[in-house]
Design an enzyme around this catalytic site. Sequence first.
Site, PDB file in Angstrom:
ATOM      1  CE  LYS A  32     -16.426  18.738 -32.621  1.00 50.49           C
ATOM      2  NZ  LYS A  32     -14.838  18.485 -32.506  1.00 50.49           N
ATOM      3  CG  ASP A  64     -11.353  23.096 -30.804  1.00 49.67           C
ATOM      4  OD1 ASP A  64     -12.385  22.892 -30.280  1.00 49.67           O
ATOM      5  OD2 ASP A  64     -10.969  22.293 -31.680  1.00 49.67           O
ATOM      6  CD  GLN A  96     -12.653  16.041 -34.011  1.00 54.52           C
ATOM      7  OE1 GLN A  96     -13.462  16.918 -34.169  1.00 54.52           O
ATOM      8  NE2 GLN A  96     -12.408  15.651 -32.937  1.00 54.52           N
TER       9      GLN A  96
END
Length: 284
Positions: free
Chosen positions: A53, A120, A97
Amino acid sequence: MYEIIDGKKLSAKLRAEIAEKANKFKEKSGRQIGLAVVLVGEDPASQVYVRNKIKACGEVGIKSYAYYLPENAGQGDVEELIRGLAEDCSVDGILVQLPLPKHLHADEILKLIPVEKDVDGFSGQNIGKLAMNEDCLVACTPNGVMKMLESKNIQIRGKKAVVVGRSDIVGKPMAMLLLNADATVTVCHSKTADLKKECLEADILVAAVGKAKFITADMIKEGAIVVDVGMNRDENGKLCGDVDFENVKDKCSYITPVPGGVGPMTITMLMYNTCAAAFGREKI
Ligand code: NDP
């Protein structure tokens, strides 16, 4: 004759577009778009995802802020960090995460991410907006699938779509996106009575199960569009999807491969969402 939907190629094209937008943002706002990535602990798979990422941010001109907390970080430590990032004007997106270490309450932590920074798309508010077909930040993997279908001008309206899997991060948002695009949607899961019968009706079949080569040729309607979200290892340790690609492909009009299909699109859509979040926050 089937056609492959190449996620790697589409990803490269989208990343070039995102880089251009990120550059425009910098010209107009005088700052770079910022994404904060938070990793707690040392899970090896999570470390790889976070590294990828951060690398993608560099490629498209998004500034990444990485925060590595030790495995034994307390709930209060993580919450304090997220509260700070929520207030930080240079941060447009916050990504925690997952999975978090077991002693942490992930729900309480994720709730602290402001809806406009929830790149997200996992927050209840963004999921709610998606359910109501309102403009929002959409979960990256299913949004990537929609971009893949769009790239081939596949008409979704009126089609029968079957999503196998009902997770909050893939199956459910996938079903909502297809419904919002006017498909007639069936969602299957482990308690579905006759999975093969449901799958055989699919014009568009999305597999998000997490079982290697689980969707077999006898479950596919002739000419179906098959999207494979799965990321599994086969008996030889080779990366493979939820679809038995070799035997299924000849029945399809379009099919996504694994690797090189949905996988590369997920991080690209994270960049896409971060870019959208930045423009939305600055109202550019
Ligand atoms: P989950 O394990 O959260 O969900 C799996 C779903 O499959 C559940 O809804 C489960 O049903 C259903 N399922 C399990 N067994 C069966 C069965 N025998 N018949 C029908 N349905 C079944 O997985 P995720 O949604 O997180 O991920 C799915 C796959 O996609 C995984 O391989 C994952 O690695 C991959 N993935 C890939 C990404 C990418 O970037 N390409 C991103 C995210 C995930 P039930 O709800 O009843 O338990």
